[in-house]
Scaffold this active site. Structure first.
Site, PDB file in Angstrom:
ATOM      1  N   ASN A  94      43.246  42.043  43.285  1.00 56.27           N
ATOM      2  CA  ASN A  94      42.684  41.731  42.935  1.00 56.27           C
ATOM      3  C   ASN A  94      43.399  42.371  41.785  1.00 56.27           C
ATOM      4  O   ASN A  94      42.364  43.472  41.165  1.00 56.27           O
ATOM      5  CB  ASN A  94      41.282  41.482  43.178  1.00 56.27           C
ATOM      6  CG  ASN A  94      40.215  40.799  42.547  1.00 56.27           C
ATOM      7  OD1 ASN A  94      40.472  40.936  41.429  1.00 56.27           O
ATOM      8  ND2 ASN A  94      39.411  39.606  42.574  1.00 56.27           N
ATOM      9  N   HIS A 124      40.164  42.446  37.080  1.00 56.78           N
ATOM     10  CA  HIS A 124      39.423  43.913  36.277  1.00 56.78           C
ATOM     11  C   HIS A 124      40.908  44.594  34.818  1.00 56.78           C
ATOM     12  O   HIS A 124      40.851  44.802  33.913  1.00 56.78           O
ATOM     13  CB  HIS A 124      38.451  44.747  36.717  1.00 56.78           C
ATOM     14  CG  HIS A 124      37.763  44.113  37.449  1.00 56.78           C
ATOM     15  ND1 HIS A 124      36.617  43.157  36.108  1.00 56.78           N
ATOM     16  CD2 HIS A 124      37.264  44.130  38.638  1.00 56.78           C
ATOM     17  CE1 HIS A 124      35.712  42.610  37.248  1.00 56.78           C
ATOM     18  NE2 HIS A 124      36.470  42.708  38.399  1.00 56.78           N
ATOM     19  N   HIS A 178      40.780  35.630  40.157  1.00 54.97           N
ATOM     20  CA  HIS A 178      39.455  34.702  40.207  1.00 54.97           C
ATOM     21  C   HIS A 178      39.286  33.322  38.730  1.00 54.97           C
ATOM     22  O   HIS A 178      38.875  34.472  37.756  1.00 54.97           O
ATOM     23  CB  HIS A 178      38.626  35.905  40.427  1.00 54.97           C
ATOM     24  CG  HIS A 178      36.705  34.789  40.656  1.00 54.97           C
ATOM     25  ND1 HIS A 178      35.592  35.432  40.621  1.00 54.97           N
ATOM     26  CD2 HIS A 178      36.661  33.319  40.313  1.00 54.97           C
ATOM     27  CE1 HIS A 178      34.662  34.249  40.155  1.00 54.97           C
ATOM     28  NE2 HIS A 178      34.959  33.235  40.303  1.00 54.97           N
ATOM     29  N   ARG A 223      37.140  32.668  36.857  1.00 53.57           N
ATOM     30  CA  ARG A 223      35.757  31.987  36.394  1.00 53.57           C
ATOM     31  C   ARG A 223      35.693  30.709  34.764  1.00 53.57           C
ATOM     32  O   ARG A 223      36.213  30.973  33.922  1.00 53.57           O
ATOM     33  CB  ARG A 223      35.372  33.760  36.463  1.00 53.57           C
ATOM     34  CG  ARG A 223      34.790  34.235  36.669  1.00 53.57           C
ATOM     35  CD  ARG A 223      34.078  35.341  36.901  1.00 53.57           C
ATOM     36  NE  ARG A 223      32.569  35.408  36.260  1.00 53.57           N
ATOM     37  CZ  ARG A 223      32.114  35.370  37.336  1.00 53.57           C
ATOM     38  NH1 ARG A 223      32.314  36.111  38.383  1.00 53.57           N
ATOM     39  NH2 ARG A 223      30.583  34.930  37.581  1.00 53.57           N
ATOM     40  N   ARG A 246      36.355  35.041  31.286  1.00 56.26           N
ATOM     41  CA  ARG A 246      35.707  36.286  30.477  1.00 56.26           C
ATOM     42  C   ARG A 246      36.670  37.375  31.520  1.00 56.26           C
ATOM     43  O   ARG A 246      37.243  37.911  30.953  1.00 56.26           O
ATOM     44  CB  ARG A 246      34.609  37.272  31.516  1.00 56.26           C
ATOM     45  CG  ARG A 246      34.735  36.907  33.021  1.00 56.26           C
ATOM     46  CD  ARG A 246      33.161  37.902  33.574  1.00 56.26           C
ATOM     47  NE  ARG A 246      32.344  36.455  33.656  1.00 56.26           N
ATOM     48  CZ  ARG A 246      31.050  36.777  33.978  1.00 56.26           C
ATOM     49  NH1 ARG A 246      30.926  37.903  34.411  1.00 56.26           N
ATOM     50  NH2 ARG A 246      30.105  35.949  34.176  1.00 56.26           N
ATOM     51  N   GLU A 296      40.747  32.323  43.482  1.00 55.00           N
ATOM     52  CA  GLU A 296      39.505  32.271  43.769  1.00 55.00           C
ATOM     53  C   GLU A 296      38.794  31.596  42.157  1.00 55.00           C
ATOM     54  O   GLU A 296      38.493  31.622  41.504  1.00 55.00           O
ATOM     55  CB  GLU A 296      38.465  33.801  43.635  1.00 55.00           C
ATOM     56  CG  GLU A 296      39.218  34.845  44.846  1.00 55.00           C
ATOM     57  CD  GLU A 296      38.607  36.207  44.492  1.00 55.00           C
ATOM     58  OE1 GLU A 296      37.460  35.811  43.484  1.00 55.00           O
ATOM     59  OE2 GLU A 296      38.730  37.062  45.342  1.00 55.00           O
ATOM     60  N   THR A 330      30.473  38.754  41.211  1.00 51.34           N
ATOM     61  CA  THR A 330      30.282  37.411  42.486  1.00 51.34           C
ATOM     62  C   THR A 330      28.753  38.161  43.757  1.00 51.34           C
ATOM     63  O   THR A 330      29.525  39.052  44.348  1.00 51.34           O
ATOM     64  CB  THR A 330      31.073  37.480  43.407  1.00 51.34           C
ATOM     65  OG1 THR A 330      33.015  36.537  42.674  1.00 51.34           O
ATOM     66  CG2 THR A 330      31.273  35.501  44.345  1.00 51.34           C
ATOM     67  N   GLU A 371      35.913  34.502  54.534  1.00 49.44           N
ATOM     68  CA  GLU A 371      35.830  35.655  53.713  1.00 49.44           C
ATOM     69  C   GLU A 371      34.720  36.322  53.712  1.00 49.44           C
ATOM     70  O   GLU A 371      33.411  35.528  53.156  1.00 49.44           O
ATOM     71  CB  GLU A 371      36.353  36.285  51.878  1.00 49.44           C
ATOM     72  CG  GLU A 371      36.835  37.610  51.352  1.00 49.44           C
ATOM     73  CD  GLU A 371      37.358  37.661  50.843  1.00 49.44           C
ATOM     74  OE1 GLU A 371      38.480  36.703  50.150  1.00 49.44           O
ATOM     75  OE2 GLU A 371      37.286  38.206  49.929  1.00 49.44           O
ATOM     76  N   HIS A 427      34.820  42.793  48.786  1.00 50.64           N
ATOM     77  CA  HIS A 427      34.148  42.979  47.856  1.00 50.64           C
ATOM     78  C   HIS A 427      33.356  44.336  47.718  1.00 50.64           C
ATOM     79  O   HIS A 427      32.454  44.550  48.314  1.00 50.64           O
ATOM     80  CB  HIS A 427      32.829  41.882  48.083  1.00 50.64           C
ATOM     81  CG  HIS A 427      32.335  41.972  46.138  1.00 50.64           C
ATOM     82  ND1 HIS A 427      32.071  40.687  45.532  1.00 50.64           N
ATOM     83  CD2 HIS A 427      31.769  42.750  46.389  1.00 50.64           C
ATOM     84  CE1 HIS A 427      32.329  40.666  44.281  1.00 50.64           C
ATOM     85  NE2 HIS A 427      31.109  41.654  44.571  1.00 50.64           N
ATOM     86  N   GLY A 477      39.734  44.596  45.023  1.00 48.66           N
ATOM     87  CA  GLY A 477      39.795  44.873  43.142  1.00 48.66           C
ATOM     88  C   GLY A 477      39.602  46.047  42.090  1.00 48.66           C
ATOM     89  O   GLY A 477      40.123  46.771  42.219  1.00 48.66           O
ATOM     90  N   HIS A 478      37.787  45.867  42.289  1.00 44.19           N
ATOM     91  CA  HIS A 478      37.543  47.055  41.037  1.00 44.19           C
ATOM     92  C   HIS A 478      37.211  48.872  40.956  1.00 44.19           C
ATOM     93  O   HIS A 478      38.173  49.151  40.281  1.00 44.19           O
ATOM     94  CB  HIS A 478      35.723  46.513  41.217  1.00 44.19           C
ATOM     95  CG  HIS A 478      34.938  47.134  39.715  1.00 44.19           C
ATOM     96  ND1 HIS A 478      34.320  48.152  40.058  1.00 44.19           N
ATOM     97  CD2 HIS A 478      34.818  47.065  39.140  1.00 44.19           C
ATOM     98  CE1 HIS A 478      34.125  48.092  39.082  1.00 44.19           C
ATOM     99  NE2 HIS A 478      34.587  47.540  38.476  1.00 44.19           N
TER     100      HIS A 478
HETATM  101  N1  PXP Z   1      36.894  39.024  47.405  1.00 44.54           N
HETATM  102  C1  PXP Z   1      36.565  37.985  45.953  1.00 44.54           C
HETATM  103  C2  PXP Z   1      36.159  37.272  47.479  1.00 44.54           C
HETATM  104  C3  PXP Z   1      35.695  38.450  45.193  1.00 44.54           C
HETATM  105  O1  PXP Z   1      35.008  37.758  44.262  1.00 44.54           O
HETATM  106  C4  PXP Z   1      36.531  39.466  44.865  1.00 44.54           C
HETATM  107  C5  PXP Z   1      35.747  39.831  43.628  1.00 44.54           C
HETATM  108  O2  PXP Z   1      36.208  39.247  42.508  1.00 44.54           O
HETATM  109  C6  PXP Z   1      36.372  41.018  45.129  1.00 44.54           C
HETATM  110  C7  PXP Z   1      36.767  40.190  46.733  1.00 44.54           C
HETATM  111  C8  PXP Z   1      37.140  41.774  45.172  1.00 44.54           C
HETATM  112  O3  PXP Z   1      35.867  42.598  44.971  1.00 44.54           O
HETATM  113  P1  PXP Z   1      35.877  44.421  44.054  1.00 44.54           P
HETATM  114  O4  PXP Z   1      36.438  43.822  43.020  1.00 44.54           O
HETATM  115  O5  PXP Z   1      34.911  44.265  44.066  1.00 44.54           O
HETATM  116  O6  PXP Z   1      36.650  44.924  45.202  1.00 44.54           O
END
Ligand code: PXP
Length: 245
Positions: A10, A13, A46, A48, A52, A73, A104, A154, A194, A216-217
């Site tokens: 992801n 960020h 994603h 949004r 953002r 997403e 989310t 998911e 997530h 991602g993050h």
């Molecule tokens: N899966 C979904 C559906 C999400 O909304 C997110 C966050 O955008 C992620 C995975 C990835 O989460 P993270 O960025 O915390 O790893």
């Protein structure tokens, strides 16, 4: 036999950092290409409603410029449905979205929103887009996702990742294993994501009936210290090790 676990990266960020200054860098599409080179099996972004981080132009470029599947997403709105139908990404993951939230915060209320989701999922299915529903690891939510005709779910791993190590995290982990097993009996492909980090990924990656993780993050943060490629390679290594590969 344990299937290889797919890793979706992801890149939201990277766009968050770019947008902090309103200029053109760092470029999330460049990050996506690098992630693919490092072994990502897909790219997740994603879009949004408030734009953002990821923008419409990022989605257009991702559709044209990356060689691995795009997982878009999106919230359950008419605007997002039109965007998905126009771009036809490989997959669309429907997520709940609240403007004031930082990220989310929970899974989709598939039971409560069943009637609204029904035509939405059908339109995406008909367009050949692989629909995934981002849900809490909960048996009722899985049954509803199955009844909606979504091929993929998911599981939201946020509560598991946020729980302190010990009994509380173990209880959250149990919810994930139970849900993943139930998904398999329903014939649903099971993904998870997530909040996953090098620590929290290991037990989740060891669950054989989970087929894909979206992360991602943590990886974008880790990239500040070791670079994006190295952070992804380390995540990949930990996932493979947990899988016994
Ligand atoms: N899966 C979904 C559906 C999400 O909304 C997110 C966050 O955008 C992620 C995975 C990835 O989460 P993270 O960025 O915390 O790893």
């Amino acid at each position: 036999m344990s299937h290889k676990l797919r890793l979706g990266i992801n890149i939201d960020h990277v766009a968050t950092i770019r947008n902090a200054r309103g200029c053109g860098y760092p470029d999330p599409v460049r990050a996506a290409k690098l992630a693919v080179q490092a072994g990502a099996d897909g790219i997740t972004a994603h879009l949004r409603e408030d734009r953002r981080h990821i923008t419409d132009d990022d989605i257009t470029r991702l559709c044209h410029e990356i060689s691995q599947p795009l997982n878009l997403e999106m919230a359950m709105t008419d605007e997002m449905l039109q965007i998905a139908l126009r771009h036809k990404p490989h997959a669309a993951c429907i997520v709940p979205e609240k403007r004031e939230e930082r990220t989310t915060e929970g899974g989709l209320d598939v039971v409560g929103s069943f009637k609204t989701l029904q035509p939405f999922v059908a339109r995406l299915n008909d367009a050949g887009i692989r629909v995934s529903l981002f849900i809490e690891p909960d048996v009722k939510a899985l049954d509803a996702a199955h009844a909606l005709g979504a091929p993929v779910v998911e599981l939201h791993t946020g509560a598991y990742c946020d729980a302190p190590e010990g009994a509380l995290r173990d209880a959250q982990f149990k919810r994930i294993t139970t849900a993943a097993a139930h998904a398999e009996t329903l014939g649903l492909e099971c993904h998870a994501g997530h909040g996953l980090t090098y620590d929290t990924v290991k037990p989740v990656a060891a669950i054989a009936n989970i087929r894909e993780l979206n992360i991602g993050h943590f990886l974008v943060g880790e990239a500040i210290f070791v670079g994006l490629e190295a952070s992804i390679l380390e995540m990949r290594r930990l996932m493979d090790k947990a899988r016994g590969l």
